[in-house]
Design an enzyme around this catalytic site. Structure first.
Site, PDB file in Angstrom:
ATOM      1  N   SER A 144       0.843  -1.191   0.000  1.00 35.64           N
ATOM      2  CA  SER A 144       0.000   0.000   0.000  1.00 35.64           C
ATOM      3  C   SER A 144       0.876   1.237   0.000  1.00 35.64           C
ATOM      4  O   SER A 144       1.945   1.258   0.624  1.00 35.64           O
ATOM      5  CB  SER A 144      -0.904   0.013   1.230  1.00 35.64           C
ATOM      6  OG  SER A 144      -1.561   1.258   1.358  1.00 35.64           O
ATOM      7  N   TYR A 157      -1.560  -1.659  10.056  1.00 36.39           N
ATOM      8  CA  TYR A 157      -1.727  -1.951   8.626  1.00 36.39           C
ATOM      9  C   TYR A 157      -0.410  -1.741   7.882  1.00 36.39           C
ATOM     10  O   TYR A 157       0.000  -2.587   7.071  1.00 36.39           O
ATOM     11  CB  TYR A 157      -2.819  -1.051   8.055  1.00 36.39           C
ATOM     12  CG  TYR A 157      -3.066  -1.246   6.578  1.00 36.39           C
ATOM     13  CD1 TYR A 157      -3.718  -2.386   6.105  1.00 36.39           C
ATOM     14  CD2 TYR A 157      -2.649  -0.299   5.648  1.00 36.39           C
ATOM     15  CE1 TYR A 157      -3.949  -2.574   4.752  1.00 36.39           C
ATOM     16  CE2 TYR A 157      -2.878  -0.479   4.293  1.00 36.39           C
ATOM     17  CZ  TYR A 157      -3.520  -1.613   3.858  1.00 36.39           C
ATOM     18  OH  TYR A 157      -3.736  -1.786   2.514  1.00 36.39           O
TER      19      TYR A 157
END
Length: 248
Positions: A144, A157
């Site tokens: 990401s 995350y």
């Protein structure tokens, strides 16, 4: 089922029931690949995807399970080999993104779940991939652009995806001589349910303006990058590709 004699390239796409994974499965099917559409818990969207692909003349099947379990990951590869004769492309798009929360306020059970799904799931799929992908194959994992942007509230995350980025060049080197590439795609803000969940319109608009292209990414934008890595990009290996419209 018996193995197919069809020489068509075969792709396994995890997280195929929605968002980026669904767009990737559709794109690879349109590219002429047979697709195993893997889903975690909800079979209906995956079965609908398979129906759409087959109605368009493609080959596809759905298979479910929690890929952070190594036995489930192995079973997905077994399914692909039994139905289509082997695997050429693995796209591991399955993952979870919790709502942004300062680390001090995260429940530890939630931290563990993020690591289990995003990191251990990637390792389980990667282990089967390096053992079983055919020559000329490609493993494509997902990170990401949150890592580069360093948004507050995303520590677990980002940690889970940082591990994915770390193993990419290692796997590429471990596959020396096998003619199998390993790359990671790091999308920026992309209009998927996973990303939009819990965000108000003002936040979404602000994120859309950050990229020089002044919009959110679409799942098809990411699928285009995956299509390149899954087919013609044989000289791109061990790399992280940020597909984020220039946001970072």
């Amino acid at each position: 089922m018996t193995a197919s004699s069809n020489p068509t390239r075969v792709a396994l796409v995890t997280g195929a029931s929605g968002g980026i994974g669904r767009a990737v499965a559709q794109r690879l099917a349109a590219d002429g690949q047979a697709v195993v559409a893997a889903y975690a818990g909800n079979a209906a969207p995956a079965e609908q995807l398979v129906a759409e692909i087959t109605a368009a003349g493609g080959q596809a099947l759905a298979a479910g399970g929690d890929v952070s379990d190594p036995a489930v990951a192995a079973a997905l590869f077994d399914t692909a080999e039994q139905r289509f004769g082997g695997l050429d492309v693995v796209v591991h798009a399955a993952g979870i993104m919790p709502l942004p929360t300062p680390l001090a306020e995260f429940a530890w059970e939630q931290v563990e779940r993020v690591i289990r799904v995003n990191t251990l799931g990637t390792l389980a799929i990667a282990q089967q991939s390096v053992r079983r992908l055919r020559a000329g194959g490609a493993l494509i994992t997902f990170s990401s652009s949150v890592l580069a942007l360093a948004f507050p509230g995303y520590a677990p995350y980002a940690a889970s995806k940082g591990a994915v980025e770390a193993i990419t060049p290692i796997l590429a080197r471990e596959l020396r001589g096998r003619d199998v590439t390993v790359n990671t795609v790091a999308p920026g803000p992309t209009a998927t349910p996973l990303f939009l969940d819990g965000k108000d319109e003002a936040t979404i608009a602000r994120l859309a303006r950050q990229a020089p292209l002044e919009r959110l990414g679409e799942p098809g934008d990411i699928a285009e990058v995956v299509s390149f890595l899954a087919g013609p990009a044989r000289w791109v290996n061990g790399q992280l590709l940020r597909a984020n419209g220039g946001i970072a």
